[in-house]
Design a protein around this motif. Structure first.
Motif, PDB file in Angstrom:
ATOM      1  N   ASP A 239     136.484 100.012 134.880  1.00 40.36           N
ATOM      2  CA  ASP A 239     137.547  99.211 134.036  1.00 40.36           C
ATOM      3  C   ASP A 239     137.222  99.450 132.558  1.00 40.36           C
ATOM      4  OD1 ASP A 239     138.683  98.687 136.436  1.00 40.36           O
ATOM      5  OD2 ASP A 239     138.418  96.411 136.389  1.00 40.36           O
ATOM      6  N   LEU A 240     136.034  99.241 131.938  1.00 45.62           N
ATOM      7  CA  LEU A 240     135.418  99.291 130.598  1.00 45.62           C
ATOM      8  C   LEU A 240     135.912 100.783 130.141  1.00 45.62           C
ATOM      9  CD1 LEU A 240     132.614  97.154 130.334  1.00 45.62           C
ATOM     10  CD2 LEU A 240     134.803  96.607 129.836  1.00 45.62           C
ATOM     11  N   ALA A 241     135.593 101.763 130.988  1.00 46.74           N
ATOM     12  CA  ALA A 241     136.053 103.019 130.449  1.00 46.74           C
ATOM     13  C   ALA A 241     137.373 103.489 130.504  1.00 46.74           C
ATOM     14  CB  ALA A 241     135.437 104.055 131.330  1.00 46.74           C
ATOM     15  N   LEU A 242     138.318 102.844 131.423  1.00 51.48           N
ATOM     16  CA  LEU A 242     139.693 102.972 131.603  1.00 51.48           C
ATOM     17  C   LEU A 242     140.158 102.313 130.258  1.00 51.48           C
ATOM     18  CD1 LEU A 242     140.338 102.428 135.266  1.00 51.48           C
ATOM     19  CD2 LEU A 242     140.653 104.697 133.806  1.00 51.48           C
ATOM     20  N   MET A 243     139.609 101.154 130.014  1.00 50.33           N
ATOM     21  CA  MET A 243     140.119 100.347 128.629  1.00 50.33           C
ATOM     22  C   MET A 243     139.953 101.123 127.452  1.00 50.33           C
ATOM     23  SD  MET A 243     138.860  96.898 127.162  1.00 50.33           S
ATOM     24  CE  MET A 243     137.063  97.694 126.596  1.00 50.33           C
ATOM     25  N   GLU A 244     139.010 101.947 127.151  1.00 52.68           N
ATOM     26  CA  GLU A 244     138.779 102.828 126.192  1.00 52.68           C
ATOM     27  C   GLU A 244     139.744 103.956 126.084  1.00 52.68           C
ATOM     28  OE1 GLU A 244     137.353 101.708 123.590  1.00 52.68           O
ATOM     29  OE2 GLU A 244     136.099 100.214 124.225  1.00 52.68           O
ATOM     30  N   ALA A 245     139.740 104.666 127.364  1.00 53.73           N
ATOM     31  CA  ALA A 245     140.582 105.749 127.598  1.00 53.73           C
ATOM     32  C   ALA A 245     142.063 105.448 127.295  1.00 53.73           C
ATOM     33  CB  ALA A 245     140.338 106.355 129.002  1.00 53.73           C
ATOM     34  N   LYS A 264     145.590  95.292 141.215  1.00 49.06           N
ATOM     35  CA  LYS A 264     144.446  94.206 140.592  1.00 49.06           C
ATOM     36  C   LYS A 264     143.858  94.675 139.357  1.00 49.06           C
ATOM     37  CE  LYS A 264     143.347  92.377 145.254  1.00 49.06           C
ATOM     38  NZ  LYS A 264     142.365  92.305 146.340  1.00 49.06           N
ATOM     39  N   ARG A 265     143.561  96.247 139.407  1.00 46.76           N
ATOM     40  CA  ARG A 265     143.102  96.700 138.035  1.00 46.76           C
ATOM     41  C   ARG A 265     143.875  96.488 137.245  1.00 46.76           C
ATOM     42  NH1 ARG A 265     142.245 101.539 140.110  1.00 46.76           N
ATOM     43  NH2 ARG A 265     139.931 101.462 140.364  1.00 46.76           N
ATOM     44  N   ARG A 266     145.336  96.755 137.291  1.00 42.62           N
ATOM     45  CA  ARG A 266     146.128  96.497 135.979  1.00 42.62           C
ATOM     46  C   ARG A 266     146.175  94.902 135.342  1.00 42.62           C
ATOM     47  NH1 ARG A 266     148.788 100.679 138.931  1.00 42.62           N
ATOM     48  NH2 ARG A 266     149.275 102.397 137.649  1.00 42.62           N
ATOM     49  N   GLU A 267     146.105  93.935 136.419  1.00 40.46           N
ATOM     50  CA  GLU A 267     146.103  92.719 136.083  1.00 40.46           C
ATOM     51  C   GLU A 267     144.641  92.472 135.018  1.00 40.46           C
ATOM     52  OE1 GLU A 267     145.998  90.748 139.895  1.00 40.46           O
ATOM     53  OE2 GLU A 267     148.271  91.094 140.105  1.00 40.46           O
ATOM     54  N   ARG A 268     143.544  93.051 135.652  1.00 43.03           N
ATOM     55  CA  ARG A 268     142.394  92.863 134.969  1.00 43.03           C
ATOM     56  C   ARG A 268     142.342  93.420 133.595  1.00 43.03           C
ATOM     57  NH1 ARG A 268     140.027  94.643 139.989  1.00 43.03           N
ATOM     58  NH2 ARG A 268     139.348  96.651 139.044  1.00 43.03           N
ATOM     59  N   LEU A 269     142.975  94.876 133.527  1.00 47.23           N
ATOM     60  CA  LEU A 269     143.188  95.352 132.169  1.00 47.23           C
ATOM     61  C   LEU A 269     143.949  94.491 131.266  1.00 47.23           C
ATOM     62  CD1 LEU A 269     143.396  98.977 133.319  1.00 47.23           C
ATOM     63  CD2 LEU A 269     141.696  98.178 132.247  1.00 47.23           C
ATOM     64  N   LEU A 270     144.907  93.900 131.974  1.00 46.99           N
ATOM     65  CA  LEU A 270     145.737  93.135 131.236  1.00 46.99           C
ATOM     66  C   LEU A 270     145.098  92.039 130.304  1.00 46.99           C
ATOM     67  CD1 LEU A 270     149.266  93.276 132.767  1.00 46.99           C
ATOM     68  CD2 LEU A 270     148.793  94.097 130.479  1.00 46.99           C
ATOM     69  N   GLN A 271     143.750  91.622 130.871  1.00 45.52           N
ATOM     70  CA  GLN A 271     143.119  90.502 130.252  1.00 45.52           C
ATOM     71  C   GLN A 271     142.186  90.903 129.386  1.00 45.52           C
ATOM     72  OE1 GLN A 271     140.924  88.755 133.488  1.00 45.52           O
ATOM     73  NE2 GLN A 271     142.770  88.542 135.004  1.00 45.52           N
ATOM     74  N   PHE A 272     142.178  92.326 129.187  1.00 45.53           N
ATOM     75  CA  PHE A 272     141.550  92.951 127.798  1.00 45.53           C
ATOM     76  C   PHE A 272     142.559  92.914 126.621  1.00 45.53           C
ATOM     77  CE2 PHE A 272     138.777  94.624 131.427  1.00 45.53           C
ATOM     78  CZ  PHE A 272     137.703  94.099 131.092  1.00 45.53           C
ATOM     79  N   GLN A 277     152.246  98.209 127.198  1.00 42.09           N
ATOM     80  CA  GLN A 277     152.462  99.619 127.163  1.00 42.09           C
ATOM     81  C   GLN A 277     151.256 100.623 127.533  1.00 42.09           C
ATOM     82  OE1 GLN A 277     154.082 100.771 123.356  1.00 42.09           O
ATOM     83  NE2 GLN A 277     154.883 102.628 124.107  1.00 42.09           N
ATOM     84  N   GLN A 278     150.080 100.246 127.098  1.00 44.40           N
ATOM     85  CA  GLN A 278     148.948 100.939 127.127  1.00 44.40           C
ATOM     86  C   GLN A 278     148.460 100.988 128.570  1.00 44.40           C
ATOM     87  OE1 GLN A 278     146.423  98.720 124.308  1.00 44.40           O
ATOM     88  NE2 GLN A 278     146.426 100.555 122.959  1.00 44.40           N
ATOM     89  N   VAL A 279     148.543  99.707 129.316  1.00 43.56           N
ATOM     90  CA  VAL A 279     148.267  99.755 130.851  1.00 43.56           C
ATOM     91  C   VAL A 279     149.277 100.694 131.459  1.00 43.56           C
ATOM     92  CG1 VAL A 279     148.077  98.164 132.769  1.00 43.56           C
ATOM     93  CG2 VAL A 279     147.294  97.415 130.336  1.00 43.56           C
ATOM     94  N   ALA A 280     150.335 100.618 131.112  1.00 41.08           N
ATOM     95  CA  ALA A 280     151.456 101.541 131.865  1.00 41.08           C
ATOM     96  C   ALA A 280     151.301 102.876 131.955  1.00 41.08           C
ATOM     97  CB  ALA A 280     152.801 101.091 131.303  1.00 41.08           C
TER      98      ALA A 280
END
Length: 340
Positions: A239-245, A264-272, A277-280
């Protein structure tokens, strides 16, 4: 597994070292439809042995026949064209009346292939300037966007990995993905801080980093020629790597997992601190739908999607795993691998 470009260069260098005459053939221009793109290469030895490809096979046959008939006597490069007439296009397998122009370069110890290969072993992107009047060769660093150029006096070709792929996780699927991507001209880096997975890594030509994946993503300074694929199934690593990527300019960011896990992963990423648009931009479930089940098939599915995105194929022509309906009665666990 070497890319075709690297295989051609290594084979040519071996022939030169063995004292055999050989030529390097490069596609420099095409008109209409052609089986191989500009920059495709082929090497031919004086005994008719070839490696690489510049067409669907018929032009190779003509080049081999010429060498077997006349040998290799040229000392400077020359340019030749195939498919100018309809008859030639039919003879040489060029569809729709296509035309292809080739540069044929006699290779010697002065062609600087050994030096070029040394630079490529260091993952450098190198431009090679061939003087078409004398055969003299110059090597220099190339920019990421440098492309083949040809003029009346010189041919400039680009060698080395033009694209980068970071794979997070060093499991079995990662090995297949790394091997195939390397053959497709990617500079592949694998990252996995888990000791039990690092110990089983067997690809000596693919570097394995032990740092945390998000630190690696930041350090690589990903650009529009970079891709990131997360394959650990571990949110603490992925998750943290995907957030930076997803914040970077990487042209492709994907993660393995079922639909449920990716939701679930997208839901977590939106909390960062990421926008919707980035999560999409996240591809998950990863890959195109090809009915893949085994690690090798899943690797092909992932690279098929990466290739389509890289080549700007319209989304309407693609069937990603995320868009395929789940099989009736299937569970998220049962489709974890099949849905990549």
């Amino acid at each position: 597994m070497d890319s075709i470009d690297l295989e051609v260069l290594k084979t040519s260098a071996g022939w030169i070292a063995a004292g055999q005459r050989c030529e390097l053939v490069t596609v420099i221009k095409t008109w209409g439809s052609s089986p191989r793109p500009v920059g495709a290469t082929l090497a031919i030895c004086e005994d008719g042995t070839v490696v690489g490809s510049v067409s669907g096979g018929c032009i190779e046959d003509d080049l081999i026949a010429r060498v077997q008939r006349e040998g290799i006597a040229d000392t400077i490069p020359r340019l030749v064209s195939y498919g100018i007439t309809a008859d030639e296009a039919h003879r040489f397998g060029l569809p729709c009346g296509g035309t292809i122009e080739l540069a044929i370069e006699p290779l010697t110890v002065h062609s600087r292939l050994d030096e070029l290969l040394q630079r490529l072993e260091q993952h450098q992107l190198v431009q090679r300037r061939l003087d078409l009047r004398t055969g003299a060769v110059e090597l220099s660093p190339a920019g990421a966007g440098t492309q083949l150029q040809v003029s009346e006096h010189a041919l400039l070709t680009v060698h080395g990995p033009r694209w980068r792929l970071l794979i997070i996780g060093a499991g079995q699927l990662s090995r297949f993905l790394a091997q195939i991507a390397s053959a497709m001209d990617y500079h592949v880096v694998v990252c996995d801080p888990r000791e039990e997975y690092r110990a089983g890594w067997t690809l000596d030509d693919v570097p394995l980093l032990h740092d945390m994946p998000d630190d690696v993503v930041v350090s690589l300074q990903l650009d529009h020629r970079s891709a990131v694929v997360a394959l650990t199934h571990d949110p603490k690593l992925d998750d943290l790597a995907l957030m930076e990527a997803l914040r970077s300019d990487a042209f492709y960011v994907g993660a393995i997992g079922s639909r449920q896990n990716n939701t679930k992963r997208r839901e977590r990423l939106l909390q960062f601190d990421l926008t919707a648009q980035q999560v999409a931009r996240l591809h998950g479930p990863i890959g195109l739908y090809i009915g893949s089940k085994t690690p090798a098939e899943i690797a092909i599915s992932i690279l098929a999607e990466m290739t389509a995105i890289k080549n700007a194929v319209p989304a309407s022509l693609l069937v990603p795993h995320a868009a395929t309906p789940a099989a009736p009665g299937s569970s998220a666990c049962a489709t974890e691998l099949g849905a990549a």
